[in-house]
Structure formats: C-alpha cells, structure tokens
Design a protein around this motif. Structure first.
Motif, PDB file in Angstrom:
ATOM      1  N   HIS A  21       0.835  -1.191   0.000  1.00 45.97           N
ATOM      2  CA  HIS A  21       0.000   0.000   0.000  1.00 45.97           C
ATOM      3  C   HIS A  21       0.875   1.248   0.000  1.00 45.97           C
ATOM      4  N   GLY A  22       0.276   2.349  -0.433  1.00 48.49           N
ATOM      5  CA  GLY A  22       1.005   3.620  -0.504  1.00 48.49           C
ATOM      6  C   GLY A  22       1.683   3.860  -1.843  1.00 48.49           C
ATOM      7  N   LYS A  23       1.717   2.844  -2.724  1.00 47.02           N
ATOM      8  CA  LYS A  23       2.512   3.015  -3.943  1.00 47.02           C
ATOM      9  C   LYS A  23       1.878   3.974  -4.942  1.00 47.02           C
ATOM     10  N   THR A  24       0.534   4.013  -5.011  1.00 50.92           N
ATOM     11  CA  THR A  24      -0.083   4.929  -5.979  1.00 50.92           C
ATOM     12  C   THR A  24       0.150   6.380  -5.586  1.00 50.92           C
ATOM     13  N   THR A  25      -0.090   6.706  -4.325  1.00 49.82           N
ATOM     14  CA  THR A  25       0.132   8.082  -3.879  1.00 49.82           C
ATOM     15  C   THR A  25       1.604   8.449  -3.962  1.00 49.82           C
ATOM     16  N   THR A  26       2.488   7.555  -3.533  1.00 53.95           N
ATOM     17  CA  THR A  26       3.915   7.860  -3.534  1.00 53.95           C
ATOM     18  C   THR A  26       4.451   8.021  -4.957  1.00 53.95           C
ATOM     19  N   SER A  27       4.046   7.148  -5.870  1.00 59.62           N
ATOM     20  CA  SER A  27       4.513   7.285  -7.258  1.00 59.62           C
ATOM     21  C   SER A  27       3.934   8.541  -7.901  1.00 59.62           C
ATOM     22  N   SER A  28       2.681   8.879  -7.575  1.00 56.76           N
ATOM     23  CA  SER A  28       2.076  10.099  -8.120  1.00 56.76           C
ATOM     24  C   SER A  28       2.768  11.347  -7.581  1.00 56.76           C
ATOM     25  N   MET A  29       3.100  11.350  -6.285  1.00 57.57           N
ATOM     26  CA  MET A  29       3.872  12.444  -5.707  1.00 57.57           C
ATOM     27  C   MET A  29       5.218  12.581  -6.405  1.00 57.57           C
ATOM     28  N   THR A  30       5.903  11.454  -6.589  1.00 56.28           N
ATOM     29  CA  THR A  30       7.212  11.460  -7.235  1.00 56.28           C
ATOM     30  C   THR A  30       7.118  12.042  -8.643  1.00 56.28           C
ATOM     31  N   ALA A  31       6.111  11.591  -9.382  1.00 57.71           N
ATOM     32  CA  ALA A  31       5.934  12.087 -10.751  1.00 57.71           C
ATOM     33  C   ALA A  31       5.681  13.590 -10.761  1.00 57.71           C
ATOM     34  N   HIS A  32       4.841  14.054  -9.837  1.00 63.57           N
ATOM     35  CA  HIS A  32       4.556  15.493  -9.783  1.00 63.57           C
ATOM     36  C   HIS A  32       5.820  16.279  -9.430  1.00 63.57           C
ATOM     37  N   LEU A  33       6.576  15.798  -8.446  1.00 62.20           N
ATOM     38  CA  LEU A  33       7.801  16.490  -8.062  1.00 62.20           C
ATOM     39  C   LEU A  33       8.729  16.652  -9.271  1.00 62.20           C
ATOM     40  N   LEU A  34       8.915  15.570 -10.026  1.00 63.57           N
ATOM     41  CA  LEU A  34       9.818  15.637 -11.177  1.00 63.57           C
ATOM     42  C   LEU A  34       9.245  16.479 -12.305  1.00 63.57           C
ATOM     43  N   HIS A  35       7.938  16.315 -12.575  1.00 65.32           N
ATOM     44  CA  HIS A  35       7.352  16.985 -13.730  1.00 65.32           C
ATOM     45  C   HIS A  35       7.375  18.508 -13.587  1.00 65.32           C
ATOM     46  N   GLN A  36       7.239  19.009 -12.357  1.00 64.15           N
ATOM     47  CA  GLN A  36       7.249  20.457 -12.172  1.00 64.15           C
ATOM     48  C   GLN A  36       8.661  21.005 -11.928  1.00 64.15           C
ATOM     49  N   SER A  37       9.648  20.152 -12.062  1.00 63.06           N
ATOM     50  CA  SER A  37      11.037  20.566 -11.844  1.00 63.06           C
ATOM     51  C   SER A  37      11.791  20.669 -13.176  1.00 63.06           C
ATOM     52  N   HIS A  38      13.066  20.993 -13.088  1.00 66.74           N
ATOM     53  CA  HIS A  38      13.889  21.062 -14.299  1.00 66.74           C
ATOM     54  C   HIS A  38      14.196  19.670 -14.857  1.00 66.74           C
ATOM     55  N   VAL A  39      13.942  18.617 -14.076  1.00 67.58           N
ATOM     56  CA  VAL A  39      14.276  17.253 -14.488  1.00 67.58           C
ATOM     57  C   VAL A  39      13.186  16.667 -15.384  1.00 67.58           C
ATOM     58  N   ASP A  40      11.922  16.853 -15.004  1.00 71.92           N
ATOM     59  CA  ASP A  40      10.746  16.338 -15.714  1.00 71.92           C
ATOM     60  C   ASP A  40      10.757  14.801 -15.729  1.00 71.92           C
ATOM     61  N   CYS A  41       9.687  14.192 -16.237  1.00 70.98           N
ATOM     62  CA  CYS A  41       9.612  12.737 -16.291  1.00 70.98           C
ATOM     63  C   CYS A  41       8.437  12.300 -17.144  1.00 70.98           C
ATOM     64  N   ASN A  42       8.519  11.069 -17.624  1.00 75.23           N
ATOM     65  CA  ASN A  42       7.353  10.334 -18.089  1.00 75.23           C
ATOM     66  C   ASN A  42       6.801   9.596 -16.870  1.00 75.23           C
ATOM     67  N   ALA A  43       5.525   9.240 -16.880  1.00 74.53           N
ATOM     68  CA  ALA A  43       4.969   8.545 -15.715  1.00 74.53           C
ATOM     69  C   ALA A  43       3.807   7.657 -16.128  1.00 74.53           C
ATOM     70  N   PHE A  44       3.770   6.458 -15.525  1.00 75.11           N
ATOM     71  CA  PHE A  44       2.679   5.504 -15.701  1.00 75.11           C
ATOM     72  C   PHE A  44       2.189   5.137 -14.308  1.00 75.11           C
ATOM     73  N   LEU A  45       0.996   5.615 -13.974  1.00 75.15           N
ATOM     74  CA  LEU A  45       0.522   5.590 -12.591  1.00 75.15           C
ATOM     75  C   LEU A  45      -0.734   4.742 -12.441  1.00 75.15           C
ATOM     76  N   GLY A  46      -0.990   4.323 -11.210  1.00 69.08           N
ATOM     77  CA  GLY A  46      -2.141   3.484 -10.918  1.00 69.08           C
ATOM     78  C   GLY A  46      -3.354   4.242 -10.446  1.00 69.08           C
ATOM     79  N   GLY A  47      -3.385   5.544 -10.663  1.00 69.21           N
ATOM     80  CA  GLY A  47      -4.524   6.363 -10.269  1.00 69.21           C
ATOM     81  C   GLY A  47      -4.547   7.648 -11.083  1.00 69.21           C
ATOM     82  N   ILE A  48      -5.682   8.322 -11.044  1.00 67.29           N
ATOM     83  CA  ILE A  48      -5.834   9.589 -11.762  1.00 67.29           C
ATOM     84  C   ILE A  48      -5.369  10.718 -10.845  1.00 67.29           C
ATOM     85  N   THR A  49      -4.277  11.381 -11.209  1.00 59.57           N
ATOM     86  CA  THR A  49      -3.760  12.470 -10.388  1.00 59.57           C
ATOM     87  C   THR A  49      -4.631  13.711 -10.571  1.00 59.57           C
TER      88      THR A  49
END
Length: 456
Positions: free
Chosen positions: A116-144
């Motif tokens: 448990h916790g993986k959907t929220t944690t992965s979504s948080m991680t994706a958001h952190l990267l996407h709004q930063s200079h690093v950016d990311c692709n992301a495949f998540l288990g929930g609708i952010t």
C-alpha cells in the motif's frame, strides 16, 4: 510496429500505456468489458475500442501480425477469445508489465513498490519531477488531480516513474534505476499462496535494481533485500531512518515538517494533501526526487502543490458541519492507516465507514484483520463482496467480517443498491467509503446527499 492492441484497455494501468502510444502517433485500440470514463477519454483521443469479446470486431488495422503489438492484463482469463486468436496467429503478445519493463530499460526508472502507498507515492514522485527542471514520463495506478490523468509524457526527460505492481509478480519485469518499497504486508495470497512466497517476491524484485542504482526501503519490513553490488540502500520512516521527518507541525488543516536526508535536509515541507499517512509517502517521494537531482526549492514547491489522487483519501465534501471522502483502501493495513489519519484530522467526531470488500480470496485470508481495522470506526456498514476476476467461494461473505468486529461497534450489512438510502439515514460527522470495487460509482450522489444534510 505501427499498431498496438490492448486486451483490457480500460484498466488504470493499461490506459496509461495506451495514451503513451497514442501520443507517439501509433494506431491504438482494444477490448474492454464495459465502457467507463477512461475508455470514453481514450476514444476521444483516437482509440478504437469495443466491448464484446469478439474477434470479428477487431479493426483491420490490428490484423497484421508483423506490425501489431498486443498487450494484455493478467486480469484477462486465459480462454479469452481475442487473446487466443492473437496467440494462435503468432502476434507479438506481451503482458502490460513487460512493456513497462522495456520503458525502465529505455529510461531511468523510478519505481514505487509496496502493498500500500505506492499509488500516492509514485504520483507524488511524478509530480515532483514533472514540475522541476528534471521532468519525467509517468505511468501511474490512479488519476492524479494535478493532471487529471494517469500518464505524463515528457519526450526529452531521461526519467520514467512507474508504479511497480506485485500482483501476478508483474514487477519482476522491471529494471529500476531507483525504487522505493513502502510496505510488504501480505496480499494476493491467491497468487502467492503463503506470506513467505510474497516476501520472497519482493526480495527478488530488489535483485533487479541496476548495479549503479538505489533502494529506498521503509524501516522495519520483514523482507530482507538482496541487491547486487553497487546498489546504494537507504532506509526511511516517519521519525527514523536515513530519510525521516522532524519538527512535525499539525493544525489548522495543515501539516508541515522538516526532512532529514543524507542528500541534504529540507526545512518547512508543507503537504498539499494534509493527512498524516502522506508524511511517510512524501518522505519516500522526496528521497527519489533527491536521487534524481531535484533542488530543495523544487521539492518544497512540488510537495505543497500536490493535489492528490482520485480515490486516495479523496475529499468530496469538507465543511464545518460534515465531511465525506472516498478511499481506495482494500487491504486491512491500508484501512487501518486511513482511519487513523481521519481520526487525527477529526479527533472528536463520529466517523462512519461504508466498506465494500474486494475479492473472495482476500476476504477469506484477512477477514479477522479487516474486522480489527474497521473496529476503529464508530459505525461499520458493509456491502456484499466485489468479485472482480473471481468466482464465489462457499461460506465466504461479508458477514464473516461483521462477526469478528470488536464488541460494541455498531454495524450492519446492506445491498450495494441501498447505499444512497442508507446514507440519508446515517448519523455521522464524517463519512468514508472504502474499497477497490465499484462503490465509488456512487460518490457524486453520496456527496450531494451529504451536502444537503450539511445545509439543513
């Protein structure tokens, strides 16, 4: 490859990959059992979808075995007619997890695993990267809620964030650059059989981390990792571990804390979704973000602006009189943590929960644990079991859970179709609907009822 055909295209994980290929300009289509908002969105984006298991409905664009990749979810039965057709005609047929595995080898994979916790944690991680200079692709288990999507595309980024699912050992196809493991409480015993086999599956997952990669693992897990030489291992926890929180401040509907980190401390982290369970989720996400090279300011800004994930501690009504939220929690420990978090936010309120058990096997294996977790509520309402992929098991019903609640906890068993009528009559300050089934289909109507009662 010109076309990708998905068997089970409406699944939360499958639809994210379908979007990836749509945005790359490939022909995308597939089958699913029923129309949903996700399939409707995919159709608007160009997906060719039908809802009967019928080979004759497969569009001609997908009938060239040399140019078509077929992707299926393990939830699809082996005898599925379309799946059997593609196998018999020697198409390239892959599990969803195989496709994700290729993406972790084409990019630097930041993966989040755990009961448990993986959907929220992965979504948080994706958001952190996407709004930063690093950016990311992301495949998540929930609708952010930040992006109203389970998918992020960033063609120029080296990173991909993936929710690593242990069901059917799917995460064994991945090759993470860095991974967080949030929890290893036994689940999916219909697949694994025993707790030992479940823990061994996570241990094997740690062997797959790239030799120059990173493991961020929650303190105190029963599973002992077995990483290859060169992998850096960090621990994390709420108030101890290599990464942890200190100076936690709660009040006025806000949670702030300071992050203690071997990669650089960060002061005054504010949770955008201020519930206590997100302290640990946030610590794991920030650890992965620091490994990826985000600055302290980027992390601080990203944590404060994270809006959460649909059905993960998802408030539909929140006012001075009443609150209603839905949560995807479907494992006993998830339910326990969800209710404890609600109690911290509403310590003196009457909290009522409506729970739809998910799977006959999970109910059979954990009915005592479900009862113990639900006994933290002031009143427990149970619906019938949501079967998903399973057939009924004799003697396994929701009544098993009710029979093992702690003495004195108000409870009742209802038909799912009676949920709205029951909500109108309930005495509560805070109402939560729990489970991974289809109870959330009633969320909007429940919210209207709670709003009306708030205004009385």
């Amino acid at each position: 490859m010109k076309a990708v055909y998905f068997i089970g295209i409406g699944g939360i994980g499958m639809s994210a990959i379908a979007r990836y290929y749509l945005q790359r300009g490939l022909i995308v289509g597939g089958y699913d059992k029923t129309p949903t908002p996700l399939t409707q969105e995919l159709e608007r984006e160009g997906g060719l979808i039908h809802f009967e298991d019928d080979v004759h409905q497969i569009p001609e664009a997908f009938l060239d075995e040399a140019e078509t990749l077929v992707v299926y979810t393990p939830a699809i039965p082996a005898e599925h007619t379309e799946l059997q057709y593609f196998l018999a005609h020697h198409f390239d047929v892959q599990k969803r997890a195989q496709v994700l595995g290729e993406l972790t080898r084409a990019h630097k994979g930041l993966c989040v695993a755990g009961t448990h916790g993986k959907t929220t944690t992965s979504s948080m991680t994706a958001h952190l990267l996407h709004q930063s200079h690093v950016d990311c692709n992301a495949f998540l288990g929930g609708i952010t809620k930040n992006y109203n999507s389970n998918y992020i595309l960033a063609p120029k980024s080296d990173y991909v964030v993936i929710e690593a699912d242990e069901f059917d050992r799917s995460f064994h196809w991945l090759t993470p650059f860095a991974t967080a493991i949030t929890a290893t409480d036994p689940d999916h015993l219909d697949i694994y059989g025993t707790e030992e086999a479940y823990l061994e599956s996570f241990r094997h997952y740690t062997e797959l981390i790239q030799k120059d990669g990173y493991l961020v693992i929650h303190e105190g897990l029963k599973m002992q990792p077995n990483t290859q030489e060169g992998v850096t291992t960090f621990t994390y926890g709420r108030e101890s571990g290599d990464f942890h929180a200190t100076n936690i401040r709660m009040g006025g509907g806000e949670i702030c804390f300071d992050l203690v980190s071997p990669l650089g401390n960060i002061e005054d982290v504010e949770l955008g979704v201020p519930v206590s369970v997100n302290i640990e989720n946030g610590i794991a996400a920030m650890a992965l973000a620091q490994i990826a090279g985000l600055t302290s300011d980027e992390i601080r800004r990203g944590m404060a602006s994270f809006k959460g994930v649909d059905r993960r501690f998802d408030f539909h009504v929140k006012n001075a009189d009443k609150a209603y939220l839905s949560d995807y929690a479907h494992h006993p420990e998830e339910i326990r943590q969800s209710i404890l978090s609600i109690r911290e936010v509403y310590p003196d309120k009457r909290i009522v929960g409506i729970f739809q058990p998910h799977l006959y096997t999970r109910t059979r294996d954990f009915y005592r644990e479900f009862a113990d977790a639900l006994s933290q509520l002031d009143e427990v309402i149970l619906t019938e079991i949501y079967p998903a992929r399973e057939l009924p098991i004799e003697g396994i019903t929701s009544q098993l859970i009710l029979d093992h609640l702690r003495p004195g906890v108000a409870h009742r068993l209802i038909c799912k179709d009676d949920v709205l009528r029951v909500v109108r009559s309930l005495d509560f300050d805070v109402l939560i609907t729990l489970g991974a089934g289809d109870l959330d289909n009633y969320a909007d109507e429940i919210a209207k009822i709670v709003e009306e009662r708030s205004n009385c």
